[in-house]
Design a protein around this motif. Structure first.
Motif, mmCIF file in Angstrom:
data_model
loop_
_atom_site.group_PDB
_atom_site.id
_atom_site.type_symbol
_atom_site.label_atom_id
_atom_site.label_comp_id
_atom_site.label_asym_id
_atom_site.label_seq_id
_atom_site.Cartn_x
_atom_site.Cartn_y
_atom_site.Cartn_z
ATOM 1 N N THR A 1 -44.679 0.872 -40.697
ATOM 2 C CA THR A 1 -44.191 -0.520 -40.703
ATOM 3 C C THR A 1 -42.905 -0.629 -41.504
ATOM 4 O OG1 THR A 1 -46.469 -1.269 -40.586
ATOM 5 C CG2 THR A 1 -44.853 -2.898 -41.302
ATOM 6 N N ALA A 2 -42.891 0.004 -42.700
ATOM 7 C CA ALA A 2 -41.697 -0.081 -43.568
ATOM 8 C C ALA A 2 -40.495 0.564 -42.873
ATOM 9 C CB ALA A 2 -41.978 0.591 -44.908
ATOM 10 N N GLU A 3 -40.695 1.723 -42.263
ATOM 11 C CA GLU A 3 -39.581 2.414 -41.576
ATOM 12 C C GLU A 3 -38.992 1.535 -40.473
ATOM 13 O OE1 GLU A 3 -40.599 7.178 -41.601
ATOM 14 O OE2 GLU A 3 -41.560 5.887 -40.144
ATOM 15 N N ARG A 4 -39.912 0.912 -39.700
ATOM 16 C CA ARG A 4 -39.450 0.075 -38.585
ATOM 17 C C ARG A 4 -38.633 -1.116 -39.122
ATOM 18 N NH1 ARG A 4 -44.086 0.564 -36.032
ATOM 19 N NH2 ARG A 4 -44.973 -1.272 -37.011
ATOM 20 N N ARG B 1 -36.882 -4.347 -50.688
ATOM 21 C CA ARG B 1 -38.213 -4.741 -51.194
ATOM 22 C C ARG B 1 -38.637 -6.077 -50.582
ATOM 23 N NH1 ARG B 1 -36.509 -3.612 -56.363
ATOM 24 N NH2 ARG B 1 -36.689 -5.766 -57.040
ATOM 25 N N PHE B 2 -37.676 -6.991 -50.501
ATOM 26 C CA PHE B 2 -37.923 -8.316 -49.920
ATOM 27 C C PHE B 2 -38.427 -8.159 -48.479
ATOM 28 C CE2 PHE B 2 -36.012 -11.788 -47.364
ATOM 29 C CZ PHE B 2 -36.561 -12.903 -47.973
ATOM 30 N N ILE B 3 -37.806 -7.242 -47.743
ATOM 31 C CA ILE B 3 -38.195 -7.049 -46.341
ATOM 32 C C ILE B 3 -39.591 -6.433 -46.253
ATOM 33 C CG2 ILE B 3 -37.663 -5.622 -44.311
ATOM 34 C CD1 ILE B 3 -34.689 -6.226 -45.073
ATOM 35 N N ILE B 4 -39.835 -5.397 -47.026
ATOM 36 C CA ILE B 4 -41.166 -4.757 -46.954
ATOM 37 C C ILE B 4 -42.242 -5.758 -47.384
ATOM 38 C CG2 ILE B 4 -42.608 -2.851 -47.798
ATOM 39 C CD1 ILE B 4 -39.996 -1.213 -48.104
ATOM 40 N N ASP B 5 -41.946 -6.546 -48.434
ATOM 41 C CA ASP B 5 -42.908 -7.564 -48.879
ATOM 42 C C ASP B 5 -43.171 -8.592 -47.775
ATOM 43 O OD1 ASP B 5 -43.929 -7.006 -51.409
ATOM 44 O OD2 ASP B 5 -42.165 -7.779 -52.435
#
Ligand code: SAM
Length: 398
Positions: free
Chosen positions: A348-351, A289-293
């Motif tokens: 974006t999230a997948e990458r 979650r931290f990364i996607i945020d």
């Protein structure tokens, strides 16, 4: 009858000893501050306690009885004590319970002390605190560095007035300013240390500019998916700041950054559908979650929505751009995503998640942050090329 002030002093010493034994309190100066500053005086309006088993969490008021040992013991427990709910409601306002979001509190003492120790305060330092709340933390700072060296900023005038009353009543004539602390407080700048006790999505350039070169900024960064990390940055000479995430600590978010409450769910035929290897359950992982945020501001998540004829989907929404990604399926059968709007959010999230997994899925404390007038960049210390950049001023909520 026992003298309540003597009881409070004993409970303070016990709290300090517990925090010291658990490794939170490290220096004699902060130990002395915890032993001296009367937390119960900052809770004289009462507080709320969560009702066990309630969902959504409900809170019941606990009104002060300064003469009872029970009340004092609660004030000196290592617990975060909520003092305001939904931006206006204080304990005296209600009987029964209320199930809304807390909006002010006296932070968990062990977290507060961890942050104060991490702030590396030196004698004579000028400190800006953002998020006064009850004023207890400002009291600890005033005890450590002197009232003349601390400025504290609170966005809510009523909260600020109570904090000022408590601080001044304890002999700490601290400057309590009513303002949006996300802009810092230029009138008393420059500061040697900036500490934020509300969560923000960005380290604002104003904080960097108002901190002396070599000074420290300590803040939690939190995003729309409720991730959080405590960042400790050092201001460099060229007007930038850089540092590491030192824990997963989390705070209630800055009021101006409240998530959008009127979220529109797109219709079942909107967007384009494709298979994906990344399920919506990735949001159960704090670091993911931290990364996607950190790839974009202003995200919201509504889990498990079933539209007519559709399997249950997790909706990742970006209201500002009207973009969405609805993810359905399971690990066994595979996942499907339906994406719409100008941001291809799931691409974006997948990458980002793929890059993170390639590095062994390290936790939040493996990341660093750099802030310049152009952008905020979060990157992996062991692989600086794995980085997510948010250009300055790209979200209207800022
Ligand atoms: C967790 S409490 C702070 C706890 C406090 N330091 C203490 O010792 O009790 C967070 C506070 O931040 C305040 N806040 C939220 N957004 C803010 C903003 N933009 N500027 C200043 N204060 C803000 C809230 O009103 C709330 O009182």
């Amino acid at each position: 009858m026992t003298d309540p002030e003597k009881s409070a002093a004993r409970l303070r010493r016990q709290l300090a000893d517990r925090l010291s034994e658990a490794g939170h309190l490290k220096s004699p100066q902060w130990q002395a501050a915890v032993e001296a500053v009367p937390r119960h005086k900052f809770l004289s309006g009462g507080f709320f306690r969560s009702v066990p088993g309630s969902s959504p969490t409900a809170y019941a008021p606990v009104l002060p009885d300064e003469y009872s040992e029970g009340w004092l013991s609660l004030c000196y427990a290592d617990e975060s004590l909520v003092t305001q709910i939904a931006g206006t409601v204080v304990p005296r306002d209600i009987t029964g319970t209320i199930a809304r979001q807390p909006s002010s509190s006296s932070t968990l003492p062990s977290l507060m002390v961890d942050m104060l120790e991490a702030l590396d305060v030196e004698d004579g330092n000028a400190v800006l605190e953002i998020g006064t709340g009850t004023g207890y933390n400002a009291g600890l700072l005033a005890h450590r560095i002197g009232v003349e060296n601390i400025t504290t900023v609170e966005t809510d005038p009523d909260v600020a007035a109570s904090a000022r009353h408590a601080l001044w009543g304890c002999g700490y004539q601290v400057d309590v300013v009513v303002a949006d602390g996300r802009k810092g407080y230029a009138d008393s700048a420059p500061y040697d240390r900036v500490i934020a006790t509300c969560g923000v999505t960005r380290v604002r350039q104003e904080w960097v500019n108002q901190t002396r070169p070599g000074g420290i900024i300590l803040t939690t960064l939190r995003g729309g998916l409720w991730s959080s990390g405590l960042a400790k940055l050092t201001r460099t000479g060229d007007g930038t700041a850089e540092g590491a995430f030192i824990s997963e600590a989390s705070f209630m978010r800055a009021r101006q950054e409240k998530p959008e409450s009127n979220l529109d769910i797109p219709g079942p035929d909107d967007g384009e559908r494709r298979r994906t290897h990344l399920g919506g359950d990735i949001a159960h992982d704090w670091t993911a979650r931290f990364i996607i945020d950190n790839t974009m501001d202003g995200l919201s998540l509504i889990g498990g929505v079933s539209l007519a004829g559709e399997p249950p989907s997790d909706y990742f929404l970006h209201p500002e751009s009207g973009s969405f990604a609805a993810v359905s399926g399971s690990g066994d059968e595979g996942y499907t995503v339906r994406q719409g709007g100008p941001l291809r959010m799931w691409d974006t999230a997948e990458r980002a998640i793929g890059e993170w997994r390639e590095q062994g899925s390290p936790g939040v404390t493996a990341f660093r942050i750099r802030v310049t007038p152009e952008a905020q960049t979060v990157y992996l210390e062991s692989a600086p090329g794995v980085a997510w950049v948010k250009p300055a001023g790209t979200a209207s909520s800022l």
